[in-house]
Design a protein around this motif. Sequence first.
Motif, PDB file in Angstrom:
ATOM      1  N   VAL A 226     -16.556  37.231  18.736  1.00 33.49           N
ATOM      2  CA  VAL A 226     -17.508  36.284  18.142  1.00 33.49           C
ATOM      3  C   VAL A 226     -18.831  36.231  18.901  1.00 33.49           C
ATOM      4  O   VAL A 226     -19.799  35.650  18.420  1.00 33.49           O
ATOM      5  CB  VAL A 226     -16.902  34.865  18.064  1.00 33.49           C
ATOM      6  CG1 VAL A 226     -15.692  34.857  17.135  1.00 33.49           C
ATOM      7  CG2 VAL A 226     -16.516  34.337  19.442  1.00 33.49           C
TER       8      VAL A 226
ATOM      9  N   GLU B 102      -8.337  46.019  20.335  1.00 34.35           N
ATOM     10  CA  GLU B 102      -7.138  45.466  19.686  1.00 34.35           C
ATOM     11  C   GLU B 102      -6.585  44.289  20.489  1.00 34.35           C
ATOM     12  O   GLU B 102      -6.154  43.282  19.931  1.00 34.35           O
ATOM     13  CB  GLU B 102      -6.060  46.547  19.559  1.00 34.35           C
ATOM     14  CG  GLU B 102      -6.330  47.505  18.400  1.00 34.35           C
ATOM     15  CD  GLU B 102      -5.433  48.728  18.432  1.00 34.35           C
ATOM     16  OE1 GLU B 102      -4.570  48.825  19.342  1.00 34.35           O
ATOM     17  OE2 GLU B 102      -5.613  49.595  17.546  1.00 34.35           O
TER      18      GLU B 102
ATOM     19  N   LEU C 166      -8.253  42.285  22.465  1.00 36.42           N
ATOM     20  CA  LEU C 166      -9.160  41.132  22.439  1.00 36.42           C
ATOM     21  C   LEU C 166      -9.104  40.378  21.122  1.00 36.42           C
ATOM     22  O   LEU C 166      -9.282  39.177  21.081  1.00 36.42           O
ATOM     23  CB  LEU C 166     -10.598  41.597  22.680  1.00 36.42           C
ATOM     24  CG  LEU C 166     -10.915  42.027  24.107  1.00 36.42           C
ATOM     25  CD1 LEU C 166     -12.256  42.745  24.146  1.00 36.42           C
ATOM     26  CD2 LEU C 166     -10.937  40.815  25.029  1.00 36.42           C
ATOM     27  N   GLY C 167      -8.880  41.091  20.042  1.00 34.59           N
ATOM     28  CA  GLY C 167      -8.922  40.443  18.729  1.00 34.59           C
ATOM     29  C   GLY C 167     -10.360  40.262  18.267  1.00 34.59           C
ATOM     30  O   GLY C 167     -11.296  40.861  18.817  1.00 34.59           O
ATOM     31  N   ASP C 168     -10.547  39.391  17.274  1.00 36.01           N
ATOM     32  CA  ASP C 168     -11.856  39.211  16.655  1.00 36.01           C
ATOM     33  C   ASP C 168     -12.897  38.753  17.670  1.00 36.01           C
ATOM     34  O   ASP C 168     -12.736  37.711  18.294  1.00 36.01           O
ATOM     35  CB  ASP C 168     -11.759  38.147  15.551  1.00 36.01           C
ATOM     36  CG  ASP C 168     -10.693  38.475  14.525  1.00 36.01           C
ATOM     37  OD1 ASP C 168     -10.719  39.595  13.999  1.00 36.01           O
ATOM     38  OD2 ASP C 168      -9.842  37.603  14.247  1.00 36.01           O
TER      39      ASP C 168
ATOM     40  N   SER D 200     -13.944  36.612  22.488  1.00 37.49           N
ATOM     41  CA  SER D 200     -13.179  36.382  21.267  1.00 37.49           C
ATOM     42  C   SER D 200     -13.171  34.877  21.014  1.00 37.49           C
ATOM     43  O   SER D 200     -13.761  34.110  21.776  1.00 37.49           O
ATOM     44  CB  SER D 200     -11.747  36.899  21.444  1.00 37.49           C
ATOM     45  OG  SER D 200     -11.087  36.123  22.413  1.00 37.49           O
ATOM     46  N   VAL D 201     -12.512  34.443  19.938  1.00 34.73           N
ATOM     47  CA  VAL D 201     -12.396  33.010  19.694  1.00 34.73           C
ATOM     48  C   VAL D 201     -11.778  32.348  20.920  1.00 34.73           C
ATOM     49  O   VAL D 201     -12.190  31.279  21.356  1.00 34.73           O
ATOM     50  CB  VAL D 201     -11.537  32.735  18.441  1.00 34.73           C
ATOM     51  CG1 VAL D 201     -11.377  31.237  18.223  1.00 34.73           C
ATOM     52  CG2 VAL D 201     -12.164  33.381  17.213  1.00 34.73           C
TER      53      VAL D 201
END
Lengths: 392, 120
Positions: free
Chosen positions: B34, B28, B30-32, B56-57
Motif C-alpha cells: 500500500v 508473495e 509481503l502481500g498487498d 503492506s496493510v
Amino acid sequence: MHEDAVEPVAPAAHTLPPSSEPERTPIHALHLLHGARMVPFAGYDMPLQYPAGLLKEHLHTRSAAGLFDVSHMGQIALRAEDPAAVASALETLIPADILGLKPGRQRYGLLTDVDGGILDDLMIAHLGDRFVLVVNAARKAADAAHLRAHLPESIRIEMLPRALIALQGPKAEAVLAPLAPDLATMRFMDVREMAVGGVPALVTRSGYTGEDGFEISLPADSAAFVAETLLAHPEVMPVGLGARDSLRLEAGLCLHGSDIDPGTSPIEAGLTWAVSPARRQVGARAGGFPGAARILREIADGPARLRVGLRPEGRMPVRAGAPLFADLDEAEPIGAVTSGGFGPSVEAPVAMGYLPTALSEPGRQVFAEVRGRRLPLAVTRLPFVPAGFKRG
Amino acid sequence: MLRFTEEHEWLKLEGDIATVGITTHAAEQLGDLVFIELPKVGAALKKGEGAAVVESVKAASDVYAPVSGEVTEVNPAVVDDPTIVGGDPQGAGWLYRIRLADPGALDSLMDEAAYAAFAK
C-alpha cells in the motif's frame, strides 16, 4: 528485507514462546485446504490471509460476506440456581448493567482491575438459564482464573470447548437465511439458540468488523461442516486475521493488548458507554466494581488523556508504537499510536492512539515520528467507516 | 546478469548500473503493498543500510541496499501504485537503479538457481 514494524495482529505479548506447539482450532484443516498462510497468534496456529489476499478479503467483507474462524477466543458459560445471582456477581467485576440485561440480549463489557485498568474486554450474553462470555484468546486463561477467584463458589464456570465462526458483512443475513430462517428477525446484539444447517448453535448478531453480521458458536465436531456450507456460497470468502485487524481498526474498535490494557482506563479509552448509567455516580447501583473510584472520578472530571482516531495526511501508514508530538520540533512526545495501518475501505492510512484530553479535539493537527521524520496527522472522530449494524 | 541476495532482493546488472527490486518470493510473503518509499536520485547508499521501505496493510519492511553506490534512477510508477510490485516484482515493479561503487560487488551474490534453493 526485514520487517521492522510491530505486527498489529500479533503483538509480542500475545505470542507464546516459539518452543511451545501452537494449538489448533476445530476448523484448522479447513484453513489449510483453502490455502491460508498460517501464523502463530495467542497460542494458536491461525490463518493470516488466504490466496485472495488481505485487501480483497477486507473489501469483500464490507461489500458481501466474510467468514472468520474466531474459535481461539474463550467461550465461558456461567450458571447458578438463580441466573440473577450470576448477573449480580458479574457486576462486582464488570462496570456494566448486567442485572438489566434481558434474556436473548448481549452486551459489551470490561473486566477492570483495582486501579481502574482494563484486564480484558468481552461480550456478555444472557441465555435465560445461563450467561455466556466471549473473551480474548490471549486472556482466556487469566479471565477464567479471575472469575474463579472472585465469583461465589455457587456459580459454575465452564470453558466451552466449542468452535466459534463469524459471518460478517451486508450479505451475511441473506447467506444464513436458508440455513437458519429465524435469524433474520434478530437485531444487533441479540443472542439466540437455533439450528444452523441442522447443527445446534448459539448465534449472536454482532462482530468485530463494524458490519452487520453474526457470530455462531458450534459443537467442535460440526463446525467444519457449517463453515464449508457457508464457504460454498458465492457471496462468502474466507477472511484471515490480517483483514480482521484492518476491519476492526477502520470500525474504531479496540484490540486488547494494543489499544486497551491494564494501563488504560475505560474512560481514557473512550469506552465510557461501556460503563452503564446504572453503575455511575448517580445510578441505581453506583460503583461496586474494581477501580470504581478512578473510573467514576474520570467520568465526572474527565480523563487526563483520550483514545482518538488519527488520519495521517500523506499515504504513509503510521504504525503502533509511533510516538506523537504536538508540533514539528517539540522534544517530548505527548502520546503514542496504539494501532495503525492502511484502511482498505478508507483508501488511506488510519490509526488510533492516545493524546492529552486538551489536545484531543477532532481537527487538531499532531505529528507522528516514523523513521526519524515527523508526519502530520489529523485527530478524527471514530469510526473511520460508518457501522452497518441492524439496530431496527 | 540476474543476481539475488539473502534479503530477497534481485539485481540486474547492465554495465556498471544495477536495477534493484524485491523477489517474487518476497512479494508473495509481503502481500498487498500500500506504500513504497524510495531513495533520492543521487543518494550515496552503503551496502546494508536502508534504501527503501515497502509497506503492506500489516507491516513496514526495510529494503536494504544490497551493494554500495549512487542511486541513478527510481521507479515513480511503483510510488504512485504500489500494487505494481506485487503484480510484477521482477519486471515493472523494479524499485531503483544504482551505479556500483565496486564493479565486482555482485560476484558474491546468488544466481537464480541458488536463490531458488535458498528461498525454499
